[in-house]
Design a protein around this motif. Structure first.
Motif, short mmCIF file in Angstrom:
data_model
loop_
_atom_site.label_atom_id
_atom_site.label_comp_id
_atom_site.label_asym_id
_atom_site.label_seq_id
_atom_site.Cartn_x
_atom_site.Cartn_y
_atom_site.Cartn_z
N GLU A 96 12.31 -9.71 -8.37
CA GLU A 96 12.25 -8.27 -8.58
C GLU A 96 12.26 -7.51 -7.26
O GLU A 96 12.71 -6.38 -7.20
CB GLU A 96 10.96 -7.91 -9.33
N THR A 155 0.49 -10.44 -7.16
CA THR A 155 1.60 -9.81 -7.86
C THR A 155 2.76 -9.60 -6.89
O THR A 155 3.93 -9.75 -7.25
CB THR A 155 1.16 -8.47 -8.46
N LYS A 172 5.22 9.13 -7.08
CA LYS A 172 3.84 8.83 -6.68
C LYS A 172 3.25 7.73 -7.55
O LYS A 172 3.41 7.73 -8.76
CB LYS A 172 2.98 10.10 -6.79
N GLY A 173 2.59 6.82 -6.88
CA GLY A 173 1.96 5.70 -7.58
C GLY A 173 2.93 4.57 -7.83
O GLY A 173 2.54 3.51 -8.31
N GLN A 174 4.22 4.76 -7.58
CA GLN A 174 5.20 3.72 -7.91
C GLN A 174 6.07 3.32 -6.73
O GLN A 174 6.05 2.18 -6.30
CB GLN A 174 6.12 4.20 -9.03
N ARG A 200 8.63 -0.55 -3.41
CA ARG A 200 7.78 -0.55 -4.60
C ARG A 200 6.36 -0.89 -4.20
O ARG A 200 6.12 -1.88 -3.50
CB ARG A 200 8.31 -1.55 -5.62
N PHE A 201 5.40 -0.09 -4.66
CA PHE A 201 4.02 -0.30 -4.23
C PHE A 201 3.32 -1.28 -5.15
O PHE A 201 3.14 -1.03 -6.33
CB PHE A 201 3.29 1.04 -4.16
N ILE A 202 2.95 -2.42 -4.58
CA ILE A 202 2.31 -3.50 -5.33
C ILE A 202 1.08 -3.94 -4.53
O ILE A 202 1.18 -4.81 -3.66
CB ILE A 202 3.29 -4.68 -5.52
N PRO A 203 -0.06 -3.33 -4.76
CA PRO A 203 -1.22 -3.61 -3.92
C PRO A 203 -1.80 -5.02 -4.12
O PRO A 203 -2.38 -5.57 -3.21
CB PRO A 203 -2.26 -2.56 -4.33
N ASP A 204 -1.64 -5.59 -5.30
CA ASP A 204 -2.22 -6.90 -5.55
C ASP A 204 -1.37 -7.98 -4.88
O ASP A 204 -0.18 -8.12 -5.17
CB ASP A 204 -2.29 -7.13 -7.06
N SER A 257 6.32 -11.14 -7.54
CA SER A 257 7.48 -10.25 -7.64
C SER A 257 8.64 -10.76 -6.80
O SER A 257 9.81 -10.61 -7.17
CB SER A 257 7.12 -8.83 -7.19
N SER A 265 0.42 -3.31 -11.11
CA SER A 265 0.87 -2.10 -10.40
C SER A 265 1.25 -1.00 -11.39
O SER A 265 2.30 -0.37 -11.25
CB SER A 265 2.07 -2.40 -9.50
N GLN A 306 0.84 -1.20 0.00
CA GLN A 306 0.00 0.00 0.00
C GLN A 306 0.87 1.24 0.00
O GLN A 306 1.82 1.35 0.76
CB GLN A 306 -0.90 -0.01 1.23
N GLU A 307 0.50 2.20 -0.85
CA GLU A 307 1.25 3.44 -0.87
C GLU A 307 0.73 4.35 0.24
O GLU A 307 -0.48 4.44 0.45
CB GLU A 307 1.05 4.14 -2.22
N PRO A 308 1.62 5.01 0.98
CA PRO A 308 1.12 5.94 1.98
C PRO A 308 0.48 7.15 1.30
O PRO A 308 0.80 7.44 0.14
CB PRO A 308 2.37 6.35 2.75
N ASP A 309 -0.39 7.83 2.00
CA ASP A 309 -0.99 9.05 1.44
C ASP A 309 -0.07 10.23 1.66
O ASP A 309 0.14 11.05 0.80
CB ASP A 309 -2.34 9.32 2.09
N ARG A 317 16.59 -11.10 -16.68
CA ARG A 317 15.21 -10.62 -16.72
C ARG A 317 14.90 -9.94 -18.05
O ARG A 317 15.62 -9.05 -18.48
CB ARG A 317 14.97 -9.63 -15.58
N GLN A 333 2.39 -13.15 -16.13
CA GLN A 333 3.42 -12.83 -15.13
C GLN A 333 4.28 -14.06 -14.83
O GLN A 333 5.51 -13.99 -14.81
CB GLN A 333 2.77 -12.34 -13.84
N VAL A 366 7.40 -8.44 -13.65
CA VAL A 366 6.11 -8.85 -13.11
C VAL A 366 5.19 -7.63 -13.04
O VAL A 366 4.02 -7.70 -13.37
CB VAL A 366 6.27 -9.46 -11.70
N LYS A 406 -9.18 3.34 0.11
CA LYS A 406 -8.83 4.24 1.19
C LYS A 406 -9.99 5.16 1.57
O LYS A 406 -9.88 5.94 2.50
CB LYS A 406 -7.62 5.08 0.79
N PRO A 440 0.74 2.58 -12.68
CA PRO A 440 0.15 3.73 -11.99
C PRO A 440 -0.75 4.62 -12.86
O PRO A 440 -0.54 5.82 -12.95
CB PRO A 440 1.37 4.49 -11.49
N GLN A 450 -4.45 12.71 0.78
CA GLN A 450 -3.12 13.20 0.43
C GLN A 450 -2.99 14.69 0.67
O GLN A 450 -1.91 15.25 0.50
CB GLN A 450 -2.80 12.89 -1.03
#
Lengths: 530, 319
Positions: A256, A247, A215-217, A240-244, A251, B267, A50-53, B167, B153, B171, B281, B269, B84
């Motif tokens: 990775e 995945t 942001k987002g990454q 690295r933000f990977i919410p799933d 990773s 992932s 989860q990415e922080p806000d 690589r 993946q 993924v 959220k 963005p 945010q």
């Protein structure tokens, strides 16, 4: 067949190009594998769900665990919570001193030669500045719990902090080691808008400093050259933000990322252990699951006892998390020593007794039909529900399952008392206080006593424990409360949710810390071998 | 034509207005930005009330909607992210480049592969390639996107890496460090998003081409002794592309929807990734803005499809 052949050719060329890029691109490729290649730099990539806000852990928006984990290596606290829930000095020199119990005065000394990542010294004035920010009514602080009981925050000299409480406050260690105890640099944030200044950039005294936030990454931390302690072995950490979740696991499997801290799930342990070159550490966590009763809806105590005796917790845990957790027997976890006592131990699986209790409850006019609710889309909880449903059916209790999304469950159902039997979790903190969850005057909207549990004697003891600074006496009171609660059965504790760390075998140093301090509590000691 | 566009635009605005209110209501119903706080035993009920009032969350929902609409119309602003503490417009702008890269490459890939293949299988009806195309189309249609993504993946990022020893594909993730780095991350999500479109477009193109092939004017062209190239490309394909233009235009809007799953799994963005994140959220304003944008895209591309149709086919008139 001209077209397919042409396509095949193009695909082959592109693929060959990418393979070449993979081999040749030592810089980019190596970075992701984190092997620390020829240049001798050790870069770690962490997969984070989860990415922080924002990065300010004090204000609203910074209440996600993600914020705490990102800044864990950037900021320091006077004391840090250890895996066994004790506290150990971080910025402080030696243990905190209780100068006086009436009024409660505590004192700690900062280490000599502390400095922030910009080279400026860290002094008691910075601690005072942080306290002032927390108490400033203009700041959107998440909670001032504990801090609002501080009447004087003094700094007799550059290294000494002396805190005077307006009333006896037993969990005082929270204000020097809890989630809201990071010390911020006064010289950077003084005169700035606290609601904005630390949202995207932070400066602290920890082993790492913020390099960039894509942001987002990802968030990238790099080694703090001015760190006051031992130099960390890792040069750079990329979160690295990977919410799933799938995945995230893949990773790690593909190399990775080298470290993940996934939420527990059925079969996940076996899956992670099946990955090549991956170590898996699992430990009992401080988040504990339980079956809760709404006492206004399930009033008959014999029926609740029948549930407690009718559920085989050992068997359930073997179904969902085999070999990973044991039944929990209190509203505290064993690590909360000396406060914990296994008061619920007596509720061993006993179907005959449960059947008898159901009959007695029925003769008292109770209906042995219960609706069981929890948050949907939670595999562990929903599977547990089904096993419980089956087990209770065997003793004559009909369980209907009715779940909803977490938002509705915690936003409406539990505060409004719109459930009969529920399952959710609480977090155990080093300084146990039971009043907010089980006190008679903490029934919503005044607190989180979703059980509608009203026992005046228990409430009196809880409150007394909260103002008893003497540890032994406070432990005695807290244990008494647990015994009373086990008799009243507003809830049945289930288990401590396990914490999983899965990481590349070349990474050394991770040690499970199931507390709010999180996996990165000792990140300065991590290292990568070739 | 102009009158039609004006009329259609006005009704689109009305549709969007209604949709935005319904979405606003649903978003507020389904998510609560303070749920994290409410679950935290360290946060008191009074704290929650104080914060709720500070954000105006205690106002009735139609008042909140009114404020939201006013800011959007007068300032073009989607408000501020509750989480945010930054303007929503800024947050969305950041996701636009990755979004366009993914949607563009997926659709581009789909068109480049599907249209020639559709034409080819129409010309070589019931050949082996055509049968393979039929099989592939049903496969593509019926395969859940997330499942295909997981397989891609595993095969191309995990097993291939182990097999080749270095690589090739990632993924997940995003990078604009260099073109090659971008392609190595973009390939799998773009393919997983393109598969369903390839299936759809190629089937459609095949059908349209078959219609044209059996038409009288094509028989006449053949009778005149035109070359195969002239028949298929000039007279055949041009006419068979007309219905495909509509399908592709409408597919653009729908691809934004499909991309929500793809972006989450990889992932990536983009906007869909942002949508899921903000819904989880309870970041009302971001989720609301994205849903309205998706709704607007559908409306706009419907309009474009109508207009494009009349442009490629002069017989179509909207009056």
């Amino acid at each position: 067949m001209h077209i397919p052949r042409l396509l095949l050719l193009v695909a082959a060329v592109v693929f060959a190009g990418l393979v070449a890029a993979g081999c040749g691109g030592g810089g980019g490729g190596q970075q992701d594998q984190g092997g620390g290649g020829g240049g001798g730099s050790a870069n770690l990539t962490v997969g984070y769900d989860q990415e922080p806000d924002i990065l300010n852990p004090y204000i609203v928006g910074g209440d996600l665990a993600a914020t705490g984990d990102m800044v864990q290596g950037v900021f320091d606290k006077p004391y840090e919570i250890q895996p066994d829930l004790s506290i150990a000095p971080q910025l402080a020199d030696g243990d905190p001193k209780v100068v006086s119990e009436e009024p409660l005065i505590i004192e700690y000394r900062l280490k000599d030669g502390l400095q922030f990542s910009d080279g400026e010294p860290l002094t008691s004035a910075d601690a005072k500045f942080t306290f002032d920010q927390i108490m400033d009514p203009n700041n959107n602080i998440i909670t001032r719990e504990g801090y609002d009981k501080i009447s004087k925050f003094e700094t007799p000299d550059d290294r000494t902090v002396r805190i005077t409480f307006s009333e006896p406050y037993a969990p005082w260690k929270d204000v020097i080691s809890g989630s809201y105890a990071f010390i911020l640099p006064k010289h950077i944030y003084e005169g700035k808008d606290f609601n904005k200044a630390l949202n995207n950039e932070v400066v602290g005294s920890g082993p790492f400093k913020l390099r960039e936030w894509n942001k987002g990454q990802s968030i990238v931390l790099e080694k703090n050259e001015n760190y006051w302690g031992d130099e960390p072995a890792i040069d750079q950490i990329t979160f690295r933000f990977i919410p799933d979740t799938n995945t995230l696991n893949t990773s790690l499997q593909s190399g990775e990322v080298q470290f993940i801290n996934p939420p527990p799930d059925i079969g996940l342990k076996q899956k992670l252990e099946g990955y090549q070159g991956v170590n898996v550490d699992i430990a009992a966590g401080t988040v504990w699951e339980h079956i809760a009763f709404n006492l206004e809806k399930v009033q008959n105590k014999k029926l609740r006892e029948a549930v407690a005796y009718g559920i085989n917790r050992e068997q359930i845990l073997n179904e969902i998390l085999p070999g990973q957790v044991k039944p929990l027997n209190s509203v505290l976890v064993p690590e909360q020593d000396p406060y914990y006592t296994p008061a619920w131990e007596k509720y061993n699986f006993d179907p005959d007794r449960a059947r008898q209790l159901v009959k007695e409850a029925q003769s008292e006019g109770a209906d042995p039909t219960i609706t069981f609710s929890t948050t949907s889309d939670n595999n562990l909880r929903e599977t547990l529900q089904q096993v419980v449903q089956q087990q209770l059916k065997d003793v004559g209790i009909t369980v209907n399952i009715k779940n909803t999304a977490a938002q509705t469950f915690f936003g409406e159902w539990t505060p409004e008392g719109n459930f009969q039997m529920g399952e959710w979790a609480w977090l155990a903190t080093p300084e146990p206080t039971l009043t907010a969850l089980f006190g008679a005057d903490a029934i919503p909207p005044d607190g989180q006593n979703y059980y509608r549990y009203k026992n005046q004697e228990a409430t009196r003891l809880m409150k007394q424990a909260d103002v008893t600074v003497d540890e032994a006496e406070r432990a005695r009171l807290t244990q008494q409360v647990q015994e009373i609660m086990a008799d009243d059965l507003p809830l049945l504790p289930l288990y401590q949710r396990p914490v999983y760390y899965a990481y590349d075998e070349n990474l050394q140093g991770p040690e499970v810390n199931p507390t709010l301090a999180g996996p990165y509590w000792n990140v300065s000691e991590w290292s990568l071998s070739q | 034509m102009l009158a039609y566009i004006v009329r259609k635009t006005l009704s689109s605005i009305l549709v969007l207005l209604i949709a935005s209110f319904v979405l606003f209501y649903l978003v507020h119903l389904g998510s609560d930005p303070l749920v994290q706080l409410k679950q935290n035993p360290q946060v008191s009920a009074a704290d929650v009330q104080r914060i709720s009032a500070a954000y105006g969350l205690d106002k009735p929902i139609y008042v909140q909607y009114g404020i939201w609409l006013r800011d959007l119309v007068t300032e073009g602003s989607f408000g501020v992210s509750l989480k945010q503490n930054a303007p929503v417009n800024e947050i969305i702008a950041r996701a636009l480049v990755p979004e366009i890269l993914l949607i563009g490459s997926a659709l581009g890939l789909a068109i480049i592969i599907a249209i020639p293949f559709g034409v080819y299988s129409a010309i070589k009806k019931y050949s082996l390639a055509d049968k393979f195309g039929t099989f592939f189309s049903f496969f593509g249609f019926s395969m859940p996107i997330f499942w295909l993504a997981l397989i891609l993946q595993l095969v191309f990022a995990v097993y291939l890496t182990q097999w080749v020893g270095t690589r090739v594909f990632y993924v997940s993730g995003y990078s604009t460090e260099s073109f090659v780095e971008l392609v190595r991350r973009l390939a799998l999500p773009a393919i997983s998003l393109a598969v369903i479109q390839i299936a759809e477009f190629s089937r459609f193109q095949r059908g349209a081409m078959l219609d044209v092939l059996s038409s009288d004017y094509l028989r006449t062209a053949r009778a005149k002794g035109l070359s195969w190239r002239g028949i298929y490309l000039k007279h055949g394909l041009r006419n068979a592309l007309i219905p495909t233009v509509t399908v592709v235009t409408l597919a653009i809007a729908l691809t934004f929807g499909n991309a929500v799953i793809t972006e989450t799994v990889f992932s990536w963005p983009g906007l869909g990734f942002l949508l899921i994140d903000s819904l989880f959220k309870g970041d009302y304003n971001v989720a609301q803005a994205l849903l309205v944008i998706f709704a607007a895209l559908i409306v706009v591309f419907n309009l474009i499809a109508d207009i494009a149709y009349s442009l490629v086919d002069p017989r179509v008139r909207y009056d």
